[in-house]
Design an enzyme around this catalytic site. Structure first.
Site, mmCIF file in Angstrom:
data_model
loop_
_atom_site.group_PDB
_atom_site.id
_atom_site.type_symbol
_atom_site.label_atom_id
_atom_site.label_comp_id
_atom_site.label_asym_id
_atom_site.label_seq_id
_atom_site.Cartn_x
_atom_site.Cartn_y
_atom_site.Cartn_z
ATOM 1 N N SER A 9 42.829 25.047 42.392
ATOM 2 C CA SER A 9 41.405 25.013 42.731
ATOM 3 C C SER A 9 40.590 25.303 41.479
ATOM 4 C CB SER A 9 41.094 26.073 43.789
ATOM 5 O OG SER A 9 39.697 26.346 43.771
ATOM 6 N N HIS A 34 42.091 20.391 43.194
ATOM 7 C CA HIS A 34 41.365 20.833 44.396
ATOM 8 C C HIS A 34 39.933 21.172 43.978
ATOM 9 C CE1 HIS A 34 40.991 22.467 48.468
ATOM 10 N NE2 HIS A 34 40.318 23.476 47.927
ATOM 11 N N ASP A 36 36.337 22.361 45.131
ATOM 12 C CA ASP A 36 35.618 23.102 46.179
ATOM 13 C C ASP A 36 34.102 22.891 46.089
ATOM 14 O OD1 ASP A 36 37.664 24.588 47.654
ATOM 15 O OD2 ASP A 36 38.043 25.585 45.734
ATOM 16 N N MET A 38 30.554 23.851 47.677
ATOM 17 C CA MET A 38 29.894 24.868 48.515
ATOM 18 C C MET A 38 28.382 24.714 48.403
ATOM 19 S SD MET A 38 32.233 28.154 47.620
ATOM 20 C CE MET A 38 34.022 28.054 47.553
ATOM 21 N N HIS A 68 37.216 19.405 48.868
ATOM 22 C CA HIS A 68 37.105 20.288 50.040
ATOM 23 C C HIS A 68 35.625 20.588 50.242
ATOM 24 C CE1 HIS A 68 37.941 24.666 51.628
ATOM 25 N NE2 HIS A 68 37.340 23.896 52.527
ATOM 26 N N MET A 70 32.634 22.214 51.840
ATOM 27 C CA MET A 70 32.119 23.333 52.648
ATOM 28 C C MET A 70 30.613 23.158 52.668
ATOM 29 S SD MET A 70 34.698 26.145 51.010
ATOM 30 C CE MET A 70 35.087 25.082 49.625
ATOM 31 N N MET A 139 42.678 27.234 56.196
ATOM 32 C CA MET A 139 42.143 28.271 55.318
ATOM 33 C C MET A 139 42.874 29.577 55.618
ATOM 34 S SD MET A 139 39.833 26.848 53.475
ATOM 35 C CE MET A 139 39.397 28.341 52.594
ATOM 36 N N GLY A 144 34.392 30.352 50.917
ATOM 37 C CA GLY A 144 33.204 30.725 50.142
ATOM 38 C C GLY A 144 33.509 31.295 48.772
ATOM 39 N N PHE A 145 34.681 31.869 48.623
ATOM 40 C CA PHE A 145 34.992 32.537 47.356
ATOM 41 C C PHE A 145 36.467 32.410 47.017
ATOM 42 C CE2 PHE A 145 31.478 34.615 49.463
ATOM 43 C CZ PHE A 145 30.498 34.555 48.486
ATOM 44 N N GLY A 146 36.748 32.377 45.719
ATOM 45 C CA GLY A 146 38.125 32.455 45.248
ATOM 46 C C GLY A 146 38.527 33.922 45.139
ATOM 47 N N GLY A 147 39.785 34.147 44.896
ATOM 48 C CA GLY A 147 40.268 35.496 44.596
ATOM 49 C C GLY A 147 40.399 36.430 45.784
ATOM 50 N N ASP A 177 45.088 27.021 51.861
ATOM 51 C CA ASP A 177 44.069 27.312 50.847
ATOM 52 C C ASP A 177 43.570 28.738 50.991
ATOM 53 O OD1 ASP A 177 42.028 27.235 49.010
ATOM 54 O OD2 ASP A 177 40.846 25.709 50.051
ATOM 55 N N GLY A 179 44.327 32.624 48.591
ATOM 56 C CA GLY A 179 45.228 33.756 48.348
ATOM 57 C C GLY A 179 46.683 33.374 48.134
ATOM 58 N N GLY A 199 43.864 28.949 43.189
ATOM 59 C CA GLY A 199 42.795 29.024 42.193
ATOM 60 C C GLY A 199 43.036 30.155 41.220
ATOM 61 N N SER A 200 42.717 31.374 41.671
ATOM 62 C CA SER A 200 42.812 32.522 40.773
ATOM 63 C C SER A 200 44.242 32.747 40.276
ATOM 64 C CB SER A 200 42.272 33.775 41.474
ATOM 65 O OG SER A 200 42.859 33.916 42.747
HETATM 66 O O1 LIG Z 1 38.110 26.863 49.379
HETATM 67 C C1 LIG Z 1 38.329 27.902 48.784
HETATM 68 C C2 LIG Z 1 37.502 29.101 49.033
HETATM 69 O O2 LIG Z 1 36.534 28.813 49.964
HETATM 70 C C3 LIG Z 1 39.512 27.938 47.897
HETATM 71 O O3 LIG Z 1 39.888 26.672 47.457
HETATM 72 C C4 LIG Z 1 39.563 28.977 46.834
HETATM 73 O O4 LIG Z 1 38.952 28.558 45.666
HETATM 74 C C5 LIG Z 1 40.985 29.346 46.534
HETATM 75 O O5 LIG Z 1 41.006 30.324 45.577
HETATM 76 P P1 LIG Z 1 42.169 31.414 45.498
HETATM 77 O O6 LIG Z 1 42.164 32.166 46.802
HETATM 78 O O7 LIG Z 1 43.446 30.664 45.278
HETATM 79 O O8 LIG Z 1 41.772 32.255 44.334
HETATM 80 FE FE LIG Z 2 39.218 25.039 48.881
#
Ligand SMILES: O=C(CO)[C@@H](O)[C@H](O)COP(=O)(O)O
Ligand SMILES: [Fe+2]
Length: 224
Positions: A9, A34, A36, A38, A68, A70, A139, A144-147, A177, A179, A199-200
């Site tokens: 991501s 990927h 994202d 938003m 993706h 959102m 999900m 809404g957020f990574g990490g 998607d 964590g 992502g992270s």
């Molecule tokens: O769609 C999303 C968050 O809304 C994801 O795609 C996150 O960006 C994944 O990030 P990590 O949880 O892997 O850091």
């Molecule tokens: Fe995503």
């Protein structure tokens, strides 16, 4: 079951050097990008849109782009992502007044279509559109957020989705998607996922290749 796919991501990439970051992660062995999107309405964050997707294509990225969305309402922006070169376009059923129509719009544009389910959203809508989806995205965090941390209850939901997909007899990707990391990816694969967004776990690591290699090694153990 489909071959495993790793889809970093870019939400956690360095946006000031996005083209290079995507090049780097693909050279490190990633399969999909990927992407994202938003809108600060459907989710409380604001990211990138079709112009950035088109810019990545212009820059020379040829790998599948997994957009993706959102975004609510979603229909108006579908054509822009088709034009921008998205490969998959996925959306949340809550963000569409007419889910079947939105799937149709995506296919009419020549893209693959997918539905995204938030942690507390039931899979029931799938029953009526299983013949019209190319991807089911679960999900494992609230969008809404990574990490964020992987919500463990998603493992049972993955098993449920895997059973529905297998019963359909169709080639539908099951994407997870939120964590995902080297420590939980094997268990997630064993529960039925074949497409892994991270992502992270990838972009916050000093060596993208090392993380992706480790993920593949874990995946090989999930499906020997
Ligand atoms: O769609 C999303 C968050 O809304 C994801 O795609 C996150 O960006 C994944 O990030 P990590 O949880 O892997 O850091
Ligand atoms: Fe995503």
């Amino acid at each position: 079951m489909q071959p495993f796919v790793i889809a970093p991501s870019i939400l956690s990439a360095d946006f000031a050097r996005l083209g290079e970051e995507v090049d780097k992660v693909l050279a490190a062995g990633a399969d999909f990008v990927h992407f994202d999107v938003m809108d600060n309405h459907y989710v409380p964050n604001l990211t990138i849109g079709p112009m950035v997707c088109a810019a990545l294509r212009k820059y020379g990225i040829t790998a599948p782009i997994d957009a993706h969305l959102m975004v609510s309402p979603v229909d108006r922006i579908i054509g822009d992502f088709v034009e921008a070169g998205a490969t998959y376009i996925t959306f949340h059923p809550e963000a569409s007044l007419h889910v079947d129509r939105t799937l149709q719009l995506i296919h009419e544009g020549g893209c693959k279509a997918g539905l995204v389910f938030n942690p507390a959203t039931p899979l029931s809508v799938l029953e009526y559109v299983m013949d019209k989806v190319d991807m089911v995205l679960l999900m494992s965090v609230n969008p809404g957020f990574g990490g964020q941390k992987f919500i463990p209850g998603t493992l049972n939901k993955l098993r449920e989705a895997r059973a529905l997909i297998d019963a359909s007899g169709r080639d539908i990707r099951l994407e997870i998607d939120g964590g995902v990391n080297v420590n939980n990816i094997r268990e997630i694969a064993a529960a039925g996922a074949d497409t892994f967004v991270a992502g992270s776990a990838i972009f916050n690591a000093p060596d993208y290749q090392a993380v992706i290699d480790k993920m593949r090694a874990e995946l090989a153990l999930a499906r020997p």
